[in-house]
Scaffold this motif. Structure first.
Motif, short mmCIF file in Angstrom:
data_model
loop_
_atom_site.label_atom_id
_atom_site.label_comp_id
_atom_site.label_asym_id
_atom_site.label_seq_id
_atom_site.Cartn_x
_atom_site.Cartn_y
_atom_site.Cartn_z
N PHE A 129 42.66 29.46 38.59
CA PHE A 129 41.71 29.19 39.53
C PHE A 129 41.88 29.97 40.80
O PHE A 129 40.72 30.20 41.39
N ASP A 130 42.82 30.37 41.05
CA ASP A 130 42.97 31.39 42.30
C ASP A 130 42.38 32.61 42.08
O ASP A 130 41.35 32.95 42.93
N ARG A 131 42.44 33.20 40.82
CA ARG A 131 41.69 34.29 40.54
C ARG A 131 40.29 34.19 40.65
O ARG A 131 39.34 34.91 40.92
N LEU A 132 39.99 33.02 40.00
CA LEU A 132 38.34 33.14 39.49
C LEU A 132 37.62 32.77 40.86
O LEU A 132 36.72 33.15 41.32
N GLU A 133 38.32 31.94 41.92
CA GLU A 133 37.72 31.54 43.19
C GLU A 133 37.76 32.80 44.10
O GLU A 133 36.64 33.11 44.85
N ALA A 134 38.59 33.73 43.99
CA ALA A 134 38.51 34.89 44.81
C ALA A 134 37.53 35.90 44.24
O ALA A 134 37.05 36.64 44.78
#
Length: 264
Positions: A129-134
């Motif tokens: 989720f961190d990657r996709l949000e970024a």
């Protein structure tokens, strides 16, 4: 001796001694010169009371144990045995809960030391989720990622998310982030039934690409079939427009796991 001294000798407080008097556990001594005068029999009985309290025996049971006339009666009295068995069961239940809390705190401490989010969500999910949000190309996609993250977080907090579910989330080197972002950017509220089915099928296909045949089979063998439905039921309840997709995902993932188990 005075009440303060007997309390000190037995490692308790004056207030506790007086409470035991009130409960009928400890005899009230006679007064001498305006003071209650405790003797060795009071010290001995109070020591026994404190010893049983520290063992976790309830006060109501302590009176029955201490007032039994002989050790033989204590060992054969059904009520006393029930009291001690019940006290042991309570302690074991408490020990289980304390052990669970210790393990949770150890896990949270390890995550904090690694700079990870302090959450019950497994690190693999957090990283996804961190990657996709970024990497989200627009605010609509970013909001969809955050909403899905909140749903997964709630499922983890409530215990609805089986541990094996973390492996359904692609890692940073799986090359699936772009397709996932495209899916998050789509409108899920106005999909037709055919589109819902297609969207779920793409998710299952992504799982299979990420895991590979051997890992799919291992995952299918390890997961409890009864654990599949709860998170999707929760997503359907909380996910507003994604309720139909959650239901279809549950159906297709259940079928996929059955298929994976049959894979040689």
């Amino acid at each position: 001796m005075r009440v303060a001294e007997i309390a000190r000798l037995t490692g308790t407080t004056v207030r506790t001694v007086r409470y035991y008097h009130k409960q009928g556990l400890l005899p009230v001594p006679e007064e001498r010169g305006g003071w209650r005068d405790y003797d060795i029999s009071h010290v001995a009985r109070l020591s026994r009371i404190r010893w049983l309290v520290q063992a976790g025996v309830p006060l109501k049971s302590i009176a029955r144990i201490l007032d039994s006339p002989t050790d033989e009666v204590v060992s054969t009295d059904a009520a006393v045995l029930d009291d001690l068995s019940g006290a042991l069961a309570v302690i074991e239940e408490h020990l289980t809960e304390v052990t669970r809390q210790r393990d949770m705190l150890a896990s949270l401490l390890e995550r904090a030391r690694e700079g990870l989010t302090v959450s019950p969500m497994p690190p693999r999910m957090v990283a996804f989720f961190d990657r996709l949000e970024a990497e989200a190309p627009d605010e609509r996609t970013r909001v969809a990622v955050r909403r899905d993250r909140d749903l997964v977080d709630v499922a983890c907090y409530s215990g609805h998310m089986p541990p094996e579910a973390q492996y359904l989330f692609p890692g940073p080197n799986d090359g699936e982030d772009a397709d996932a972002l495209v899916a998050y950017g789509q409108d899920t509220e106005n999909l037709t039934d055919a589109q819902v089915e297609e969207r779920a099928a793409k998710n299952i296909a992504r799982f299979e690409r990420t895991l590979g045949p051997r890992r799919c089979r291992e995952l299918a063998d390890s997961v409890d079939a009864a654990a599949i439905a709860p998170p999707f039921k929760l997503f359907a309840h909380l996910g507003a427009g994604g309720a139909r997709l959650a239901g279809e995902m549950e159906r297709q993932l259940t079928e996929a796991i059955t298929r994976w188990r049959a894979t040689p």
